[in-house]
Design a protein around this motif. Sequence first.
Motif, PDB file in Angstrom:
ATOM      1  N   TYR A  60      12.636 -26.438  33.194  1.00 32.58           N
ATOM      2  CA  TYR A  60      12.548 -27.165  34.465  1.00 32.58           C
ATOM      3  C   TYR A  60      13.395 -26.478  35.532  1.00 32.58           C
ATOM      4  CZ  TYR A  60      11.074 -30.475  30.903  1.00 32.58           C
ATOM      5  OH  TYR A  60      10.463 -31.047  29.816  1.00 32.58           O
ATOM      6  N   SER A  61      13.147 -25.191  35.694  1.00 33.49           N
ATOM      7  CA  SER A  61      13.905 -24.423  36.681  1.00 33.49           C
ATOM      8  C   SER A  61      12.952 -23.573  37.522  1.00 33.49           C
ATOM      9  CB  SER A  61      14.938 -23.521  35.996  1.00 33.49           C
ATOM     10  OG  SER A  61      14.316 -22.509  35.228  1.00 33.49           O
ATOM     11  N   PHE A  62      13.408 -23.222  38.706  1.00 33.78           N
ATOM     12  CA  PHE A  62      12.643 -22.323  39.567  1.00 33.78           C
ATOM     13  C   PHE A  62      13.606 -21.365  40.256  1.00 33.78           C
ATOM     14  CE2 PHE A  62      13.330 -26.331  41.800  1.00 33.78           C
ATOM     15  CZ  PHE A  62      13.786 -25.969  43.056  1.00 33.78           C
ATOM     16  N   ARG A  63      13.053 -20.221  40.663  1.00 36.68           N
ATOM     17  CA  ARG A  63      13.891 -19.124  41.150  1.00 36.68           C
ATOM     18  C   ARG A  63      13.112 -18.294  42.161  1.00 36.68           C
ATOM     19  NH1 ARG A  63      15.069 -13.671  40.683  1.00 36.68           N
ATOM     20  NH2 ARG A  63      17.172 -13.098  40.026  1.00 36.68           N
ATOM     21  N   GLN A  64      13.790 -17.850  43.211  1.00 35.15           N
ATOM     22  CA  GLN A  64      13.215 -16.819  44.065  1.00 35.15           C
ATOM     23  C   GLN A  64      14.301 -15.824  44.446  1.00 35.15           C
ATOM     24  OE1 GLN A  64      11.256 -17.738  47.884  1.00 35.15           O
ATOM     25  NE2 GLN A  64       9.835 -16.052  47.467  1.00 35.15           N
ATOM     26  N   GLY A  65      13.982 -14.557  44.256  1.00 32.79           N
ATOM     27  CA  GLY A  65      14.937 -13.500  44.565  1.00 32.79           C
ATOM     28  C   GLY A  65      14.424 -12.177  44.041  1.00 32.79           C
ATOM     29  N   GLY A  66      15.359 -11.296  43.702  1.00 28.41           N
ATOM     30  CA  GLY A  66      14.991  -9.989  43.197  1.00 28.41           C
ATOM     31  C   GLY A  66      14.066 -10.086  41.997  1.00 28.41           C
ATOM     32  N   ASN A  67      13.151  -9.129  41.865  1.00 27.89           N
ATOM     33  CA  ASN A  67      12.117  -9.253  40.838  1.00 27.89           C
ATOM     34  C   ASN A  67      12.489  -8.641  39.488  1.00 27.89           C
ATOM     35  OD1 ASN A  67      11.269  -6.380  40.881  1.00 27.89           O
ATOM     36  ND2 ASN A  67      10.513  -6.856  42.935  1.00 27.89           N
ATOM     37  N   ILE A  68      13.563  -7.842  39.435  1.00 28.17           N
ATOM     38  CA  ILE A  68      13.906  -7.206  38.160  1.00 28.17           C
ATOM     39  C   ILE A  68      14.303  -8.231  37.092  1.00 28.17           C
ATOM     40  CG2 ILE A  68      15.514  -5.646  36.986  1.00 28.17           C
ATOM     41  CD1 ILE A  68      15.517  -3.919  39.511  1.00 28.17           C
ATOM     42  N   PRO A  69      15.208  -9.192  37.375  1.00 25.30           N
ATOM     43  CA  PRO A  69      15.538 -10.175  36.330  1.00 25.30           C
ATOM     44  C   PRO A  69      14.342 -10.971  35.812  1.00 25.30           C
ATOM     45  CG  PRO A  69      17.253 -10.138  37.986  1.00 25.30           C
ATOM     46  CD  PRO A  69      16.125  -9.295  38.520  1.00 25.30           C
ATOM     47  N   ARG A  78      10.417 -14.706  27.549  1.00 28.98           N
ATOM     48  CA  ARG A  78      10.601 -15.987  28.219  1.00 28.98           C
ATOM     49  C   ARG A  78       9.318 -16.369  28.947  1.00 28.98           C
ATOM     50  NH1 ARG A  78      12.109 -21.035  28.246  1.00 28.98           N
ATOM     51  NH2 ARG A  78      12.904 -21.816  30.244  1.00 28.98           N
ATOM     52  N   GLU A  79       8.809 -17.563  28.665  1.00 30.52           N
ATOM     53  CA  GLU A  79       7.533 -18.002  29.240  1.00 30.52           C
ATOM     54  C   GLU A  79       7.763 -18.569  30.638  1.00 30.52           C
ATOM     55  OE1 GLU A  79       4.438 -17.631  28.366  1.00 30.52           O
ATOM     56  OE2 GLU A  79       4.950 -16.543  26.534  1.00 30.52           O
ATOM     57  N   THR A  80       7.501 -17.734  31.630  1.00 32.17           N
ATOM     58  CA  THR A  80       7.589 -18.139  33.028  1.00 32.17           C
ATOM     59  C   THR A  80       6.271 -17.829  33.722  1.00 32.17           C
ATOM     60  OG1 THR A  80       8.491 -15.986  33.660  1.00 32.17           O
ATOM     61  CG2 THR A  80      10.086 -17.726  33.121  1.00 32.17           C
ATOM     62  N   ARG A  81       6.129 -18.314  34.949  1.00 30.34           N
ATOM     63  CA  ARG A  81       4.936 -18.035  35.738  1.00 30.34           C
ATOM     64  C   ARG A  81       5.354 -17.704  37.175  1.00 30.34           C
ATOM     65  NH1 ARG A  81       3.633 -17.989  31.296  1.00 30.34           N
ATOM     66  NH2 ARG A  81       1.994 -19.171  30.208  1.00 30.34           N
ATOM     67  N   VAL A  82       4.671 -16.742  37.762  1.00 32.18           N
ATOM     68  CA  VAL A  82       4.844 -16.434  39.183  1.00 32.18           C
ATOM     69  C   VAL A  82       3.878 -17.302  39.959  1.00 32.18           C
ATOM     70  CG1 VAL A  82       4.631 -14.668  40.977  1.00 32.18           C
ATOM     71  CG2 VAL A  82       5.561 -14.057  38.738  1.00 32.18           C
ATOM     72  N   VAL A  83       4.399 -18.157  40.846  1.00 35.38           N
ATOM     73  CA  VAL A  83       3.549 -19.091  41.587  1.00 35.38           C
ATOM     74  C   VAL A  83       3.505 -18.761  43.082  1.00 35.38           C
ATOM     75  CG1 VAL A  83       3.786 -20.959  39.920  1.00 35.38           C
ATOM     76  CG2 VAL A  83       5.475 -20.730  41.760  1.00 35.38           C
ATOM     77  N   ASP A 245       2.172 -31.382  39.389  1.00 38.58           N
ATOM     78  CA  ASP A 245       2.212 -31.907  40.753  1.00 38.58           C
ATOM     79  C   ASP A 245       3.557 -31.620  41.421  1.00 38.58           C
ATOM     80  OD1 ASP A 245      -0.346 -32.800  40.528  1.00 38.58           O
ATOM     81  OD2 ASP A 245       0.191 -34.891  40.114  1.00 38.58           O
ATOM     82  N   LEU A 246       4.637 -31.682  40.663  1.00 36.42           N
ATOM     83  CA  LEU A 246       5.951 -31.366  41.232  1.00 36.42           C
ATOM     84  C   LEU A 246       6.043 -29.893  41.625  1.00 36.42           C
ATOM     85  CD1 LEU A 246       8.684 -33.264  39.154  1.00 36.42           C
ATOM     86  CD2 LEU A 246       8.066 -33.584  41.560  1.00 36.42           C
ATOM     87  N   VAL A 247       5.446 -29.028  40.813  1.00 34.40           N
ATOM     88  CA  VAL A 247       5.443 -27.604  41.140  1.00 34.40           C
ATOM     89  C   VAL A 247       4.596 -27.354  42.393  1.00 34.40           C
ATOM     90  CG1 VAL A 247       4.801 -25.292  40.359  1.00 34.40           C
ATOM     91  CG2 VAL A 247       5.902 -26.883  38.768  1.00 34.40           C
ATOM     92  N   VAL A 248       3.491 -28.056  42.517  1.00 34.15           N
ATOM     93  CA  VAL A 248       2.679 -27.942  43.734  1.00 34.15           C
ATOM     94  C   VAL A 248       3.503 -28.395  44.946  1.00 34.15           C
ATOM     95  CG1 VAL A 248       0.632 -28.781  44.952  1.00 34.15           C
ATOM     96  CG2 VAL A 248       0.490 -28.193  42.522  1.00 34.15           C
ATOM     97  N   ASP A 249       4.236 -29.486  44.799  1.00 32.04           N
ATOM     98  CA  ASP A 249       5.105 -29.951  45.889  1.00 32.04           C
ATOM     99  C   ASP A 249       6.109 -28.864  46.271  1.00 32.04           C
ATOM    100  OD1 ASP A 249       3.861 -32.406  45.886  1.00 32.04           O
ATOM    101  OD2 ASP A 249       5.412 -33.401  44.686  1.00 32.04           O
ATOM    102  N   LEU A 250       6.707 -28.247  45.262  1.00 31.54           N
ATOM    103  CA  LEU A 250       7.679 -27.184  45.501  1.00 31.54           C
ATOM    104  C   LEU A 250       7.045 -26.021  46.253  1.00 31.54           C
ATOM    105  CD1 LEU A 250      10.341 -25.585  45.004  1.00 31.54           C
ATOM    106  CD2 LEU A 250       9.332 -24.855  42.826  1.00 31.54           C
ATOM    107  N   VAL A 251       5.903 -25.569  45.763  1.00 28.82           N
ATOM    108  CA  VAL A 251       5.222 -24.432  46.391  1.00 28.82           C
ATOM    109  C   VAL A 251       4.846 -24.770  47.831  1.00 28.82           C
ATOM    110  CG1 VAL A 251       3.135 -23.018  46.323  1.00 28.82           C
ATOM    111  CG2 VAL A 251       4.409 -23.462  44.214  1.00 28.82           C
ATOM    112  N   ALA A 252       4.352 -25.970  48.062  1.00 31.22           N
ATOM    113  CA  ALA A 252       3.982 -26.381  49.412  1.00 31.22           C
ATOM    114  C   ALA A 252       5.190 -26.404  50.334  1.00 31.22           C
ATOM    115  CB  ALA A 252       3.313 -27.758  49.377  1.00 31.22           C
TER     116      ALA A 252
END
Length: 344
Positions: A60-69, A78-83, A245-252
């Motif tokens: 239940y975490s989200f991140r935006q920044g440098g792409n190397i990590p 680690r199962e993540t998704r780029v949204v 739906d929460l992730v959609v809210d975040l992206v919006a």
Amino acid sequence: MSSLSSVWYTRCPAPTPLSIAHQLGWVDKQFQSAGVAVRSIRDSKDPSVRQSHFTHALDYSFRQGGNIPPIWARSGGRETRVVGITTTDEFQAIVALPGSGILAASDLKGRRIGVPRKPNSEVVDFQRATALKGIVSALSLGGLHQGDVELVSLDTDEGNLIERGNAAFLGLKRRYPYGDELLALASGKIDAFFVKGAEGIVLANQIGAVVVSEFGFHPDAKIRINNGTPRPLTVDARFLDEHFDLVVDLVATVARVGEWAVSNPDTAVRFIANEIGVGEDAVWAANGPNVHRHLALTLDDEQIAAFDHFKRFLLDWGFIPKDFDVFGWIDEKPLQAALRRTAA
């Protein structure tokens, strides 16, 4: 679906719409309306929590920044998704001291270029990878390759730059990069090194450096792509699967920043400068006069292809443990849903 009381977030000290959305209060407000608290990974007192800035280990975490990590974390399983992805070009250069005789990239042949290195690091050495990519790009523009220069490793035992409250920072939020490289240059141990972003342009200005090669705005994306270009918005897969739906809210919410910044350029740059810890003039200089027009959240084919190219660079240089499908890492559904909602 499990109930959710809190989420974790983190962002890098860099120009990102997530950082601006946070400073505007939009992110907290959006989650609070759903009864969910937002907790900062960077501001946690727990070192294992702060480590998730690099490992993306927290659910239940989200991140935006440098792409190397995030590339490294995904490569490690680690199962993540780029949204969403933000592409904000920035100053990238090889610099040298006046009087060194190094005026162009071709003059680097036979010279010593400093490269930071964190020995025994538990996470990916993103500073080293960033510098090496910049060096390779600069050399290619001068008709050279890495075998034509001497790469000098500059070991550092400094803690992660995301740690706060450290007395050694003399009251500042963070320690700026390139300190080890500057000392090595001044002592004659190296002849040149790589810098980028607002911190890099401030340092180059401070020492009156010769900008040997500048390529942050080069027309070829393969030349200018690096840790900071582009910057992905990532979420862990569990968060996406259980609370779409929460992730959609975040992206919006994050996506709104792009249009807002176009109408509020000075305020946007002030927020970016505050995030990095530099003057606003440094942001304008490092990111260009149209920086406020490059804070959109998109998922363009060109951006994804650039990611794939950079992933191969990290794999070839041994920075990530194994290959993975970048195109399969992207999940366009939250952004598409957010755009449909905005259109409606």
